[in-house]
Design an enzyme around this catalytic site. Sequence first.
Site, PDB file in Angstrom:
ATOM      1  N   HIS A 179       2.969  19.063  44.645  1.00 32.65           N
ATOM      2  CA  HIS A 179       3.576  19.260  45.961  1.00 32.65           C
ATOM      3  C   HIS A 179       3.904  17.912  46.582  1.00 32.65           C
ATOM      4  O   HIS A 179       3.291  17.495  47.553  1.00 32.65           O
ATOM      5  CB  HIS A 179       2.627  20.043  46.878  1.00 32.65           C
ATOM      6  CG  HIS A 179       2.463  21.460  46.466  1.00 32.65           C
ATOM      7  ND1 HIS A 179       1.310  22.169  46.636  1.00 32.65           N
ATOM      8  CD2 HIS A 179       3.325  22.299  45.857  1.00 32.65           C
ATOM      9  CE1 HIS A 179       1.472  23.386  46.152  1.00 32.65           C
ATOM     10  NE2 HIS A 179       2.688  23.489  45.672  1.00 32.65           N
ATOM     11  N   CYS A 235      -5.116  22.445  35.013  1.00 34.79           N
ATOM     12  CA  CYS A 235      -6.340  21.665  35.246  1.00 34.79           C
ATOM     13  C   CYS A 235      -7.515  22.363  34.551  1.00 34.79           C
ATOM     14  O   CYS A 235      -7.651  23.591  34.649  1.00 34.79           O
ATOM     15  CB  CYS A 235      -6.598  21.569  36.748  1.00 34.79           C
ATOM     16  SG  CYS A 235      -8.159  20.740  37.096  1.00 34.79           S
ATOM     17  N   HIS A 263      -0.442  32.610  46.008  1.00 38.49           N
ATOM     18  CA  HIS A 263      -0.534  31.238  45.478  1.00 38.49           C
ATOM     19  C   HIS A 263      -0.504  31.319  43.946  1.00 38.49           C
ATOM     20  O   HIS A 263      -1.147  32.203  43.364  1.00 38.49           O
ATOM     21  CB  HIS A 263      -1.833  30.587  45.945  1.00 38.49           C
ATOM     22  CG  HIS A 263      -1.921  29.133  45.592  1.00 38.49           C
ATOM     23  ND1 HIS A 263      -2.177  28.698  44.309  1.00 38.49           N
ATOM     24  CD2 HIS A 263      -1.767  28.029  46.346  1.00 38.49           C
ATOM     25  CE1 HIS A 263      -2.178  27.376  44.306  1.00 38.49           C
ATOM     26  NE2 HIS A 263      -1.929  26.949  45.534  1.00 38.49           N
ATOM     27  N   GLU A 317      -1.948  29.760  41.600  1.00 34.61           N
ATOM     28  CA  GLU A 317      -3.252  29.768  40.912  1.00 34.61           C
ATOM     29  C   GLU A 317      -3.906  31.148  41.014  1.00 34.61           C
ATOM     30  O   GLU A 317      -4.473  31.654  40.038  1.00 34.61           O
ATOM     31  CB  GLU A 317      -4.186  28.703  41.517  1.00 34.61           C
ATOM     32  CG  GLU A 317      -5.518  28.655  40.778  1.00 34.61           C
ATOM     33  CD  GLU A 317      -6.553  27.759  41.443  1.00 34.61           C
ATOM     34  OE1 GLU A 317      -6.185  26.765  42.083  1.00 34.61           O
ATOM     35  OE2 GLU A 317      -7.746  28.081  41.310  1.00 34.61           O
TER      36      GLU A 317
HETATM   37  S1  SF4 Z   1      -8.947  22.192  40.443  1.00 31.92           S
HETATM   38 FE1  SF4 Z   1      -7.184  21.590  41.649  1.00 31.92          FE
HETATM   39  S2  SF4 Z   1      -8.029  20.159  43.187  1.00 31.92           S
HETATM   40 FE2  SF4 Z   1      -9.554  20.344  41.551  1.00 31.92          FE
HETATM   41  S3  SF4 Z   1      -9.141  18.651  40.130  1.00 31.92           S
HETATM   42 FE3  SF4 Z   1      -8.051  20.475  39.394  1.00 31.92          FE
HETATM   43  S4  SF4 Z   1      -5.997  20.314  40.255  1.00 31.92           S
HETATM   44 FE4  SF4 Z   1      -7.325  18.942  41.436  1.00 31.92          FE
END
Ligand code: SF4
Length: 290
Positions: free
Chosen positions: A40, A106, A134, A136
């Site tokens: 973002h 991630c 969202h 996620e």
């Molecule tokens: S979960 Fe989201 S905020 Fe946490 S490290 Fe991964 S991308 Fe970053």
Amino acid sequence: MEVIRAKRAGACYGVQRALDMAAEVIEAGGRAYTLGPLIHNPQVVDELAARGAAAVASVEDIPAAARTDAAAADGAPAVVIRSHGVTPEVLAAVEERGFSVVDATCPHVSRAQAAAAELAREGCRVVVLGEAGHPEVEGLTAWARQAGGKVDVVAGPGEIPAGLYDPVGVVAQTTQRKENLEAVVAALREQGLDPIVKNTICSATRQRQEAAADLAAAVDAMVVIGGRNSSNTTRLAEVCALTCPRTFHIESVDELNATAFAGCRRIGVTAGASTPENQIASVEAFLKTL
Ligand code: SF4
């Protein structure tokens, strides 16, 4: 001017990893598309597009010529999955079309997806704590449904549907506050349920907010760097403004002017999880010249 950076600021592990993975593809001379903006941060997204990694809303939006290359497996472009992760259906669609997948989900989000699927496989009704819509949360929901689970997305304890029965499992969007998860679990227990709780919250957001709050209380002005479309950056600015009325939320150094800092001796700097190091450094360099 004394310029102090918050102890935790800027790109989190997952965002930095996604940026590094996209950069690796570009530097190797490959073409790439990201499913949605990689982070973002409009400046970074524009820069990535200029270097050859354009953002598309869906795999269907990838230009026909690139899809032909992928079908022929001839220099197939890479599709970079961003740190929020995607649904299993989107992943399958990318693979079916022959694109090479660069999965920058991630690892914390991957763990949350796996936890949602595991709860579903164990026969639980899965309560996903998060922001409906969202990406996620859509991913977590889809991974649980694919594993055969029924899913409810709730933003907090007030949204828990009536009539749930055990086994119930709870999984959280990684950026949720711990207090909200605890409140949801307490509300489920008040309904007589014995929820299985997977604490999938990542500490990066909280660490940045706590560090920003500490610093904001000790300086004359705060500069918060990050996209206006970044909810974690906006929240950082709100947290800082509570104790430091001269808080400025900016996207880039060009928005700063010296007069805004008249009379200041110490300026604090923080940045959202989608703000890369070079943007923070250029803001600090400018402030130090005042
Ligand atoms: S979960 Fe989201 S905020 Fe946490 S490290 Fe991964 S991308 Fe970053």
